[in-house]
Design a protein around this motif. Structure first.
Motif, mmCIF file in Angstrom:
data_model
loop_
_atom_site.group_PDB
_atom_site.id
_atom_site.type_symbol
_atom_site.label_atom_id
_atom_site.label_comp_id
_atom_site.label_asym_id
_atom_site.label_seq_id
_atom_site.Cartn_x
_atom_site.Cartn_y
_atom_site.Cartn_z
ATOM 1 N N GLY A 126 0.773 -1.232 0.000
ATOM 2 C CA GLY A 126 0.000 0.000 0.000
ATOM 3 C C GLY A 126 0.797 1.271 0.000
ATOM 4 O O GLY A 126 0.208 2.365 0.022
ATOM 5 N N ASP A 127 2.141 1.193 0.021
ATOM 6 C CA ASP A 127 2.977 2.399 -0.007
ATOM 7 C C ASP A 127 2.590 3.393 1.076
ATOM 8 O O ASP A 127 2.524 4.607 0.842
ATOM 9 N N GLY A 128 2.308 2.882 2.280
ATOM 10 C CA GLY A 128 1.986 3.762 3.388
ATOM 11 C C GLY A 128 0.539 4.191 3.461
ATOM 12 O O GLY A 128 0.151 4.913 4.382
ATOM 13 N N ARG A 131 -5.580 2.009 3.283
ATOM 14 C CA ARG A 131 -6.677 1.535 2.433
ATOM 15 C C ARG A 131 -6.138 0.842 1.190
ATOM 16 O O ARG A 131 -6.678 -0.183 0.755
ATOM 17 N N ALA A 132 -5.086 1.389 0.631
ATOM 18 C CA ALA A 132 -4.470 0.742 -0.526
ATOM 19 C C ALA A 132 -3.862 -0.601 -0.119
ATOM 20 O O ALA A 132 -3.910 -1.575 -0.880
ATOM 21 N N ASP A 139 -7.545 -8.060 -2.690
ATOM 22 C CA ASP A 139 -7.555 -8.430 -4.100
ATOM 23 C C ASP A 139 -6.575 -9.564 -4.377
ATOM 24 O O ASP A 139 -6.862 -10.467 -5.173
ATOM 25 N N GLY A 140 -5.430 -9.508 -3.727
ATOM 26 C CA GLY A 140 -4.432 -10.552 -3.933
ATOM 27 C C GLY A 140 -4.913 -11.907 -3.464
ATOM 28 O O GLY A 140 -4.786 -12.919 -4.174
ATOM 29 N N ARG A 188 -2.993 -2.499 11.662
ATOM 30 C CA ARG A 188 -4.309 -2.593 11.022
ATOM 31 C C ARG A 188 -4.267 -3.534 9.818
ATOM 32 O O ARG A 188 -5.166 -4.356 9.627
ATOM 33 N N LEU A 189 -3.223 -3.425 9.013
ATOM 34 C CA LEU A 189 -3.111 -4.286 7.847
ATOM 35 C C LEU A 189 -2.961 -5.748 8.252
ATOM 36 O O LEU A 189 -3.572 -6.638 7.649
ATOM 37 N N TYR A 190 -2.153 -5.998 9.275
ATOM 38 C CA TYR A 190 -1.963 -7.369 9.733
ATOM 39 C C TYR A 190 -3.277 -7.946 10.271
ATOM 40 O O TYR A 190 -3.627 -9.094 9.988
#
Length: 305
Positions: A126-128, A131-132, A139-140, A188-190
């Motif tokens: 997400g390059d920081g 949401r990305a 999606d992956g 959050r991403l994890y």
């Protein structure tokens, strides 16, 4: 697919019910109330649909079973060299969430199959932009499963609110410059990747993609690069069953990843995958009855190759 595969899988599930149920994780209150009697399994071999047995409609969250798939997505996104430089690729011999795995290493690096390394992997997407990053993960992993996956939003919030140990790990990683984004965003991403909901059939197709070098055997399309798939399978063989990995590889021989929600995926390179779900865990955090199914079905899957 052998015509006997459905009956063999059903028999393996029935046999596994005789094993002790294990103990449902108490790490997160949101997972502590799951029924320990649930048991499902699936096998994906060749280009046919997965064969499933048991409580095959049961949905569960990936938890740590997400790790090899997110790792493959990250390798495709930023390259294997960058991922390895931040995560390491060494077996720690410690529980999956032990901070000593970071503090005892001169550089703080572990491997992508335990929580510290996996938090780092997530932080690289997400390059920081959180949401990305979530979109890249969703999606992956949807591409691996061959259908759109979604996170269990209440579970994301519940686990994020009670993940004190992972917050400690993320802080130690941040101090050592081993995160690719802000600490809170990395957490959050994890948590997000851990809460994607699936079935054993979904997971079997995901495992089959890794088994076929990043290509979906059903559609014939490439999901991730061959190097990304190879790095993920290598990491599973190194530490996919945590401190029990050496014993598992010696006895079963298939690179495998488990999660404390009860999921398990075992990959037979070039052949396919075995998956199982049973919420009760052993002392290392691996699902007890799911392991029994995988042990029984491993020679069956090998024969299909």
């Amino acid at each position: 697919m052998t015509p006997r595969l459905p009956s063999l899988l059903a028999a393996a599930v029935d046999e596994a019910r005789a094993e002790p149920a294990g103990r449902v994780t108490q790490v997160y209150p949101a997972l502590a109330a799951v029924d320990p009697a649930l048991l499902a399994a699936a096998v994906h071999a060749g280009d046919a649909a997965p064969v499933a047995a048991g409580h095959a409609d049961a949905r569960f969250i990936l938890m740590s079973v997400a790790k090899p798939f997110v790792l493959a997505v990250a390798v495709d996104a930023v390259g294997a060299a960058r991922v390895r430089s931040l995560t390491g690729m060494r077996a720690t011999g410690l529980p999956f969430n032990d901070p000593a795995a970071i503090t005892a290493a001169p550089d703080g690096r572990t491997n992508p199959m335990v929580n510290p390394g996996a938090i780092t992997v997530s932080s690289l997407l997400g390059d920081g932009d959180v949401r990305a990053g979530e979109a890249a993960i969703r999606d992956g992993l949807s591409a691996f499963a061959g259908r759109a996956l979604a996170a269990d939003a209440p579970m994301v919030d519940a686990i994020h609110a009670t993940n004190q140990r992972n917050r400690l790990l993320a802080g130690l990683l941040d101090e050592r410059g081993l995160l690719g984004c802000d600490l809170e965003d990395a957490l959050r991403l994890y948590t997000y990747q851990s809460c994607l909901g699936i079935t054993v059939a979904d997971l079997a197709r995901m495992g089959a993609v890794l088994a076929h070098g990043g290509v979906d055997p059903v559609e014939g399309t490439r999901v991730v690069g061959a190097e990304a798939a190879a790095v993920a399978v290598e990491a599973m063989a190194l530490a996919g069953m945590y401190e029990a990995t050496d014993a598992w590889m010696g006895a079963v021989g298939l690179p495998t990843k488990s999660g404390i929600a009860g999921g398990l995926v075992a990959v037979a390179p070039g052949v396919g995958a075995i998956t199982a779900y049973s919420p009760g865990l052993d002392a290392a955090g691996n699902p007890v009855r799911a392991q029994a199914v995988a042990r029984t079905m491993t020679p069956v899957l090998a024969a299909l190759g």
